[in-house]
Structure formats: C-alpha cells, structure tokens
Scaffold this motif. Structure first.
Motif, PDB file in Angstrom:
ATOM      1  N   VAL A   4      47.632  15.867   0.427  1.00 38.59           N
ATOM      2  CA  VAL A   4      48.525  16.741  -0.337  1.00 38.59           C
ATOM      3  C   VAL A   4      48.098  18.194  -0.162  1.00 38.59           C
ATOM      4  CG1 VAL A   4      49.039  14.947  -2.040  1.00 38.59           C
ATOM      5  CG2 VAL A   4      47.127  16.524  -2.423  1.00 38.59           C
ATOM      6  N   ALA A   5      49.050  19.074  -0.476  1.00 43.45           N
ATOM      7  CA  ALA A   5      48.778  20.519  -0.471  1.00 43.45           C
ATOM      8  C   ALA A   5      49.414  21.101  -1.712  1.00 43.45           C
ATOM      9  CB  ALA A   5      49.344  21.172   0.782  1.00 43.45           C
ATOM     10  N   LEU A 290      56.766  31.352  -3.806  1.00 43.62           N
ATOM     11  CA  LEU A 290      56.275  29.983  -3.751  1.00 43.62           C
ATOM     12  C   LEU A 290      56.547  29.412  -2.365  1.00 43.62           C
ATOM     13  CD1 LEU A 290      57.357  28.490  -7.201  1.00 43.62           C
ATOM     14  CD2 LEU A 290      55.088  29.270  -6.507  1.00 43.62           C
ATOM     15  N   ALA A 291      55.552  28.720  -1.812  1.00 42.83           N
ATOM     16  CA  ALA A 291      55.701  28.205  -0.453  1.00 42.83           C
ATOM     17  C   ALA A 291      54.994  26.869  -0.315  1.00 42.83           C
ATOM     18  CB  ALA A 291      55.142  29.196   0.556  1.00 42.83           C
ATOM     19  N   ILE A 292      55.518  26.043   0.606  1.00 43.81           N
ATOM     20  CA  ILE A 292      54.911  24.743   0.902  1.00 43.81           C
ATOM     21  C   ILE A 292      54.897  24.559   2.415  1.00 43.81           C
ATOM     22  CG2 ILE A 292      55.522  23.615  -1.273  1.00 43.81           C
ATOM     23  CD1 ILE A 292      57.942  22.430   0.141  1.00 43.81           C
ATOM     24  N   SER A 362      43.893  21.824   3.684  1.00 44.77           N
ATOM     25  CA  SER A 362      44.097  23.279   3.763  1.00 44.77           C
ATOM     26  C   SER A 362      45.576  23.588   3.921  1.00 44.77           C
ATOM     27  CB  SER A 362      43.311  23.851   4.940  1.00 44.77           C
ATOM     28  OG  SER A 362      43.664  25.201   5.167  1.00 44.77           O
ATOM     29  N   PHE A 363      46.006  24.640   3.271  1.00 48.54           N
ATOM     30  CA  PHE A 363      47.417  25.030   3.301  1.00 48.54           C
ATOM     31  C   PHE A 363      47.847  25.404   4.715  1.00 48.54           C
ATOM     32  CE2 PHE A 363      51.038  25.906   0.774  1.00 48.54           C
ATOM     33  CZ  PHE A 363      51.740  26.913   1.397  1.00 48.54           C
ATOM     34  N   ASP A 364      46.952  26.007   5.510  1.00 50.86           N
ATOM     35  CA  ASP A 364      47.304  26.455   6.845  1.00 50.86           C
ATOM     36  C   ASP A 364      46.998  25.432   7.928  1.00 50.86           C
ATOM     37  OD1 ASP A 364      48.242  29.013   6.068  1.00 50.86           O
ATOM     38  OD2 ASP A 364      46.163  29.617   5.777  1.00 50.86           O
TER      39      ASP A 364
END
Length: 372
Positions: A4-5, A290-292, A362-364
C-alpha cells in the motif's frame, strides 16, 4: 500481505512529449537570372558564406556586347547635347547682336527721323526675329537630346543590371549544403520551367534553426506565443529550455494536429537540420494536491476506482474523481482523504471486505507484490 501507499500531497505536472525535427531557418536553391556558362565557382559544400558574397560568375558574351552598345549610345547622346548647347550659345550671340542692331536703328530713327531708311529698319527687325526663333529651335533640340540621353542611360542601366546578373551572390548568410554546377557548365535562366532550370548551389541558414512539432487537436488551446517548453536532443544528450515561437493557427485535415515551431539559436552549429528532438510541453500544473500512484488506479470500468485498506485492515473499493496525470501519480479531486492507504500492486488478489495485512511502499518507488 498487501503493498500500500498513503494518499499524500504533492506537486504534479502533466506534460506531453512530442517528437520533432530541426529544420533550417531558411533554405534556397540559388538560380542564375541569366543563362550562361560557369566561368568560375568560388564555393563548395560546407563553406560558410555571408550575405552578398560572390558564389559564382557566369560568362555571357552577348550581355557584355549589349552593355558596350548601351554605353556607346550614352556617349553619343552626351556628345549631341554638347553640340546642341554649343549651337544654342552661338545662336544666342547672333540673336543678341541682331537685337542690338535693330534697337539702335529704331532709336536713331526716333530721334532723327528719316536718317535711316525704313527698309533697313524693317530688315534689321526681321533678322532679330529670325535669330530669336533660331534660339528657340535650338533649345527645343536640346530638350530632345536630353530626352534621348535619359533613354540611353536607362538602357545602359538595364544592360548593366543584366550584366550584373552574371555574378551570382549569396542571398543570406548561411552554409553551402549542395553544389549543382561546375566550371564550364551551362546554366539556364532561373525563370524557366523547373524541368529545365538547374540551380548553381543550395544555401541553408542554420543559425538559428526552426524546431517544428505537431500539437494534437486536443492540446491546441494551450499553445500560445512564449509558452515554455523543454527540448531534449537524444543524439547530443542535451536538454534545454525553449519558448513557443510560431504556430499555424489551424489543424490539418489528415492528422488533426497544428504545426508549432520553436526558434533555436545555434551559434556553434552543434545542432544540424534533420536532427530529431523531443519537445516536452507542460499541459497543466497542480501544487500541493492529493495524489496517489498510477498503479493504484483501476480504469477498466466507467469510473476509476481504488482499493482502500481501512484502519481495521478491511479492503474497500472507492470510486474516484481524478485530475491531472503526472508521469507517476494521479491528482485526486474526490473519493479519498489524506493519509488513507491504497493498494498499489496485485489488485486482482484482493476483494472488497477482505481483511489484509499491509506493507507500506515508497510513494515514488514502483510497487512490487509482497510475500506472505
């Protein structure tokens, strides 16, 4: 185990990369304005030339003869004017003397009547009138001679202009990129049909260069003068910033794209016409939204969805309203809250209502499917 992120805030940029090609700023095949044989050609491919520089000289004997005849006609016209003006001065002197003679006789006859015979006075008056008329005639002849001189000079200028056409000069500063003719070759007049006319050389201006690229119809409204873009030249591994210079203002019927151009300085000639480049066009920018990750979104249905893992570990499917798309993230307009966790890998293994353990990635970093 579900990778998950968290939903987090980020600055997003939506870009469009378009393949493009460098083109000369201007390019022309230089033709001869008169037909003739190449007497000498002073340039070859790769030579840098300045505007007005001599490229080649043609041998056109008939033009040289025409110029000589025109020059001789000018000399004859000038000599005739000189002669006519000399005759005017002589006629004016005779007319002046005849006028004085008549005035003296008339004056004597007024003070002492019958001292001079009336017939002599009449003869003197006739001579004065005749010589005055001769002066007028000579002056009229002078006007005709001056007109003939003007015509002869015009013909000489015309002949000189044609003779000058035998010297072929560069129309602008650039580089010789093709040579068509050699010494001794017969070069036809450039105004003839394209099948017959043969250029002498091709001149290409490579500083600056045009960078042309097609903008899709859906993005045309975003194109405006001085809009910033980023240019990447793979062959030189070089990236630099640019600005929109020109665009056609209409889309083509076949490709539904609009031709757009950048003007790229090239003082060192490092960039060459024909080189390929990639133009990155910024379509939209959103700051602190907000970003995913892209991997979290399922776009197979009518509306995009994500799988959210709640605090109790249960999986929930959510419908989203998305904004712009960056290379690795989506903007979330509605459907998620900050810090909620979304599944970013192996969605097919999870169903709503299922309880799972999570592992935050990690998000990236690209998400990988977790183990047990």
């Amino acid at each position: 185990m579900a990778a998950v992120a968290p939903v987090a805030r980020a600055d997003l940029i939506n870009t469009l990369n378009i393949a493009s090609e460098f083109e000369p700023y201007q390019q022309v095949d230089v033709h001869a304005k008169v037909a003739g044989y190449v007497k000498r050609i002073d340039v070859d491919i790769g030579d840098a030339v300045k505007e007005g520089q001599v490229l080649a000289i043609l041998e056109v004997p008939e033009l040289e003869e025409d110029l000589a005849r025109a020059h001789a006609a000018v000399l004859r016209a000038r000599e005739r004017i000189r002669l006519v003006r000399s005759n005017i001065r002589r006629a004016e002197a005779i007319a002046h003397q005849a006028e004085l003679t008549y005035k003296r006789m008339y004056s004597v006859n007024q003070t002492t009547p019958n001292l001079v015979a009336q017939q002599e006075i009449d003869v003197a008056q006739s001579q004065a009138d005749a010589t005055a008329a001769e002066v007028s005639s000579r002056k009229a002849a002078a006007l005709v001679a001056e007109q003939e001189l003007a015509e002869a000079q015009a013909e000489e200028l015309k002949a000189q202009a044609l003779a000058d056409y035998a010297t072929i000069r560069a129309p602008f500063t650039g580089i010789v990129t093709k040579r068509y003719a050699d010494t001794g070759a017969m070069v036809p007049q450039g105004i003839q049909s394209s099948q017959q006319a043969m250029p002498v050389v091709r001149i290409t201006q490579v500083d600056p260069l045009r960078l042309s690229f097609p903008v899709p119809e859906s993005m045309v409204s975003l194109v405006h003068t001085d809009a910033p873009v980023t240019v990447h030249v793979p062959s030189l591994n070089r990236t630099f910033d640019g600005k929109i210079w020109r665009f056609t203002g209409k889309t083509t019927d076949i490709t539904r794209t609009m031709e757009t151009q950048l003007l790229i300085p090239n003082p060192r000639f490092e960039l060459k016409p024909g080189m390929l480049a990639s133009v990155e066009f910024v379509l939209a920018r959103r700051d602190h939204v907000l970003a995913i990750p892209l991997e979290a979104v399922d776009e197979d249905g009518k509306e995009p969805t994500v799988l959210v893992v709640g605090p109790d570990g249960k999986v929930e499917e959510r419908k989203l309203k998305l904004g712009i798309k960056s290379p690795n993230r989506y903007e979330v307009i509605s459907g998620l809250a900050e810090n909620e966790k979304v599944i970013v890998a192996g969605r097919s293994r999870f169903v709503p209502g299922q309880t799972v353990q999570t592992r935050t990635v990690s998000f990236d970093a690209p998400a990988t499917d977790g183990g047990k």
